[in-house]
Enzyme design. Structure first.
Site, PDB file in Angstrom:
ATOM      1  N   CYS A  21     -26.375  -0.949  25.351  1.00 20.86           N
ATOM      2  CA  CYS A  21     -25.715  -0.022  24.412  1.00 20.86           C
ATOM      3  C   CYS A  21     -24.435  -0.589  23.811  1.00 20.86           C
ATOM      4  O   CYS A  21     -23.661   0.144  23.197  1.00 20.86           O
ATOM      5  CB  CYS A  21     -25.427   1.303  25.114  1.00 20.86           C
ATOM      6  SG  CYS A  21     -26.905   2.078  25.785  1.00 20.86           S
ATOM      7  N   HIS A  63     -22.761  12.785  11.953  1.00 20.52           N
ATOM      8  CA  HIS A  63     -22.804  11.648  11.026  1.00 20.52           C
ATOM      9  C   HIS A  63     -21.488  10.880  11.084  1.00 20.52           C
ATOM     10  O   HIS A  63     -20.871  10.586  10.051  1.00 20.52           O
ATOM     11  CB  HIS A  63     -23.135  12.103   9.605  1.00 20.52           C
ATOM     12  CG  HIS A  63     -24.563  12.538   9.469  1.00 20.52           C
ATOM     13  ND1 HIS A  63     -25.021  13.741   9.944  1.00 20.52           N
ATOM     14  CD2 HIS A  63     -25.648  11.913   8.947  1.00 20.52           C
ATOM     15  CE1 HIS A  63     -26.319  13.845   9.702  1.00 20.52           C
ATOM     16  NE2 HIS A  63     -26.729  12.751   9.111  1.00 20.52           N
ATOM     17  N   GLU A 101     -28.548  13.000  25.135  1.00 16.97           N
ATOM     18  CA  GLU A 101     -28.537  11.790  24.318  1.00 16.97           C
ATOM     19  C   GLU A 101     -29.986  11.411  24.068  1.00 16.97           C
ATOM     20  O   GLU A 101     -30.630  10.800  24.923  1.00 16.97           O
ATOM     21  CB  GLU A 101     -27.779  10.691  25.062  1.00 16.97           C
ATOM     22  CG  GLU A 101     -27.391   9.520  24.195  1.00 16.97           C
ATOM     23  CD  GLU A 101     -26.578   8.506  24.963  1.00 16.97           C
ATOM     24  OE1 GLU A 101     -25.343   8.570  24.909  1.00 16.97           O
ATOM     25  OE2 GLU A 101     -27.167   7.666  25.657  1.00 16.97           O
TER      26      GLU A 101
END
Ligand SMILES: [Zn+2]
Length: 111
Positions: A21, A63, A101
């Protein structure tokens, strides 16, 4: 009594130093908010009011690059930050924030 709502945000993050990640990537996060308290006038909290507060709170996360908001935006730390911000808006209630997630992974913070 507990009541809850569900919202979603699409965001990007990276976890510096993490083998998988560590590169920028995105998730659709499912945000579950639970409010626990007495039923007064037939409600724990008005769903419309709760939704409005949570949507307003989540705007900067949607976003967005979560690394600009949180030092190390793991699922755990995102839950902590959302709970902290929700706490500023809804003092007095017992709150739980669960952040998914993607599919199959979540972290939950209560306070
Ligand atoms: Zn990720």
């Amino acid at each position: 009594m507990k009541v809850g709502i569900v919202e979603h945000i699409d965001s990007m993050h990276r976890l510096p130093g993490h083998p998988k990640c560590g590169v920028p990537h995105g998730h659709t996060y499912r945000i579950e908010i639970t409010v626990e308290g007495p039923v007064v006038g037939g409600m724990v909290i008005d769903f419309d009011a709760l939704k409005a507060q949570v949507r307003e709170l989540l705007k900067p996360f949607d976003h967005a690059d979560l690394n600009r908001l949180i030092d190390y935006p793991s699922c755990e730390n995102i839950s902590v930050e959302i709970l902290r911000r929700l706490r500023e808006r809804l003092a007095g209630d017992r709150l739980t924030v669960r952040v998914w997630e993607g599919e199959g992974k979540w972290a939950e913070m209560e306070g």
